[in-house]
Design a protein around this motif. Structure first.
Motif, PDB file in Angstrom:
ATOM      1  N   ARG A 190      -5.596  -8.848 -21.654  1.00 12.39           N
ATOM      2  CA  ARG A 190      -4.556  -9.203 -20.347  1.00 12.39           C
ATOM      3  C   ARG A 190      -3.724  -8.109 -20.026  1.00 12.39           C
ATOM      4  O   ARG A 190      -3.541  -7.993 -19.615  1.00 12.39           O
ATOM      5  N   SER A 191      -2.962  -7.966 -21.125  1.00  8.92           N
ATOM      6  CA  SER A 191      -1.918  -7.278 -21.269  1.00  8.92           C
ATOM      7  C   SER A 191      -2.026  -5.971 -21.166  1.00  8.92           C
ATOM      8  O   SER A 191      -1.915  -4.895 -19.504  1.00  8.92           O
ATOM      9  N   GLU A 192      -3.200  -5.226 -21.474  1.00 11.37           N
ATOM     10  CA  GLU A 192      -4.246  -3.897 -21.429  1.00 11.37           C
ATOM     11  C   GLU A 192      -4.565  -4.040 -19.620  1.00 11.37           C
ATOM     12  O   GLU A 192      -4.251  -3.295 -18.546  1.00 11.37           O
ATOM     13  N   VAL A 198      -1.224  -2.088 -12.123  1.00  8.76           N
ATOM     14  CA  VAL A 198       0.357  -1.489 -12.249  1.00  8.76           C
ATOM     15  C   VAL A 198       0.419  -0.363 -11.800  1.00  8.76           C
ATOM     16  O   VAL A 198       0.361   0.238 -10.765  1.00  8.76           O
ATOM     17  N   VAL A 199      -1.190   0.502 -12.879  1.00 10.10           N
ATOM     18  CA  VAL A 199      -1.049   1.840 -12.580  1.00 10.10           C
ATOM     19  C   VAL A 199      -1.634   2.081 -10.949  1.00 10.10           C
ATOM     20  O   VAL A 199      -1.458   3.191 -10.172  1.00 10.10           O
ATOM     21  N   ALA A 200      -2.899   1.408 -10.743  1.00  7.12           N
ATOM     22  CA  ALA A 200      -3.682   1.793  -9.834  1.00  7.12           C
ATOM     23  C   ALA A 200      -3.070   1.244  -8.193  1.00  7.12           C
ATOM     24  O   ALA A 200      -3.198   2.256  -7.847  1.00  7.12           O
ATOM     25  N   LEU A 201      -2.477  -0.015  -8.079  1.00  5.52           N
ATOM     26  CA  LEU A 201      -1.315   0.199  -7.279  1.00  5.52           C
ATOM     27  C   LEU A 201      -0.299   1.125  -7.135  1.00  5.52           C
ATOM     28  O   LEU A 201      -0.447   1.230  -5.592  1.00  5.52           O
ATOM     29  N   VAL A 205      -0.170   3.591  -3.233  1.00 11.20           N
ATOM     30  CA  VAL A 205       0.424   3.163  -2.892  1.00 11.20           C
ATOM     31  C   VAL A 205       1.027   4.864  -2.268  1.00 11.20           C
ATOM     32  O   VAL A 205       1.679   5.050  -0.803  1.00 11.20           O
ATOM     33  N   ILE A 206       0.489   5.911  -3.703  1.00 11.16           N
ATOM     34  CA  ILE A 206       1.137   7.265  -3.208  1.00 11.16           C
ATOM     35  C   ILE A 206      -0.253   7.645  -2.037  1.00 11.16           C
ATOM     36  O   ILE A 206       0.100   8.178  -1.263  1.00 11.16           O
TER      37      ILE A 206
END
Length: 215
Positions: A190-192, A198-201, A205-206
């Motif tokens: 779950r932590s991974e 977060v990285v995907a989001l 956004v970029i």
């Protein structure tokens, strides 16, 4: 029967008494082989016994006197005089009797006699008491033992081991087991996933806002 005959013979002897020959074979003389008072001390005199005085008639005599006249050899005041040559004197009471010769000179030389008569003591025959076996002392019996009720026994609690009670105990009960490995792995996963999300989001956004940021 034998006891009656013996008692009767004794009573006859006691009533008649014994005859004692003063001076023995020497008789009533001035110098006997044994002193008269020594002779009297060797004998035991009782009431009804008789003294026999043997001496030459006409040349001697026997006087019964008082105590003081005995020691002073006083021949002038006798209680009783005997002058027949073969004189007998019977004891009619107990106590001392004093005898001296009628010749004062011979009295001072030792021709005198003291006799002490013992009191009469009748011998009574008492039949022996019957003997009985002595009772044996009571045996000391031990004190009765009273059975006291025993306190109820407290049974020890059954052992927790399966072998003691014979009951199958599940292995997971009673002692904490190790934490499940699946739960630990799920937390790491779950932590991974959160990190990847977060990285995907960030990338989304970029990508979406990228052209606007260039203008």
């Amino acid at each position: 029967m034998v006891l009656i005959i013996t008692a009767s013979a004794w009573l006859i002897t006691a009533s008649e008494g014994y005859k004692f020959y003063v001076g023995g074979r020497d008789g009533w003389v001035v110098n006997p082989k044994e002193n008269f008072n020594h002779w009297a001390e060797r004998n035991r005199f009782s009431v009804n016994d008789t003294l026999f005085f043997r001496y030459n008639k006409g040349s001697d005599s026997v006087l019964v006197v008082k105590k003081e006249d005995y020691f002073s050899c006083n021949t002038t005041n006798p209680i009783q005089s005997m002058m027949d040559g073969d004189s007998e004197f019977k004891f009619d009471r107990f106590g001392p009797f004093f005898f001296i010769t009628g010749n004062a000179d011979n009295c001072n030389k030792g021709q005198k006699l003291i006799v002490v008569v013992m009191a009469v003591r009748h011998k009574h025959y008492y039949p022996p008491k019957p003997t009985y076996p002595s009772p044996s002392p009571p045996s000391s019996s031990p004190a009765p033992v009273i059975d006291s009720p025993l306190p109820p026994s407290v049974s020890s609690p059954p052992s927790e081991s399966p072998e003691a009670g014979g009951i199958d105990v599940p292995s997971g009960i009673g002692s904490p087991g190790p934490a499940p490995t699946l739960h630990k792995n799920f937390g790491s996963l779950r932590s991974e996933l959160s990190t990847l999300l977060v990285v995907a989001l960030s990338l989304v956004v970029i990508v979406v806002l990228g052209p606007f940021s260039v203008v």
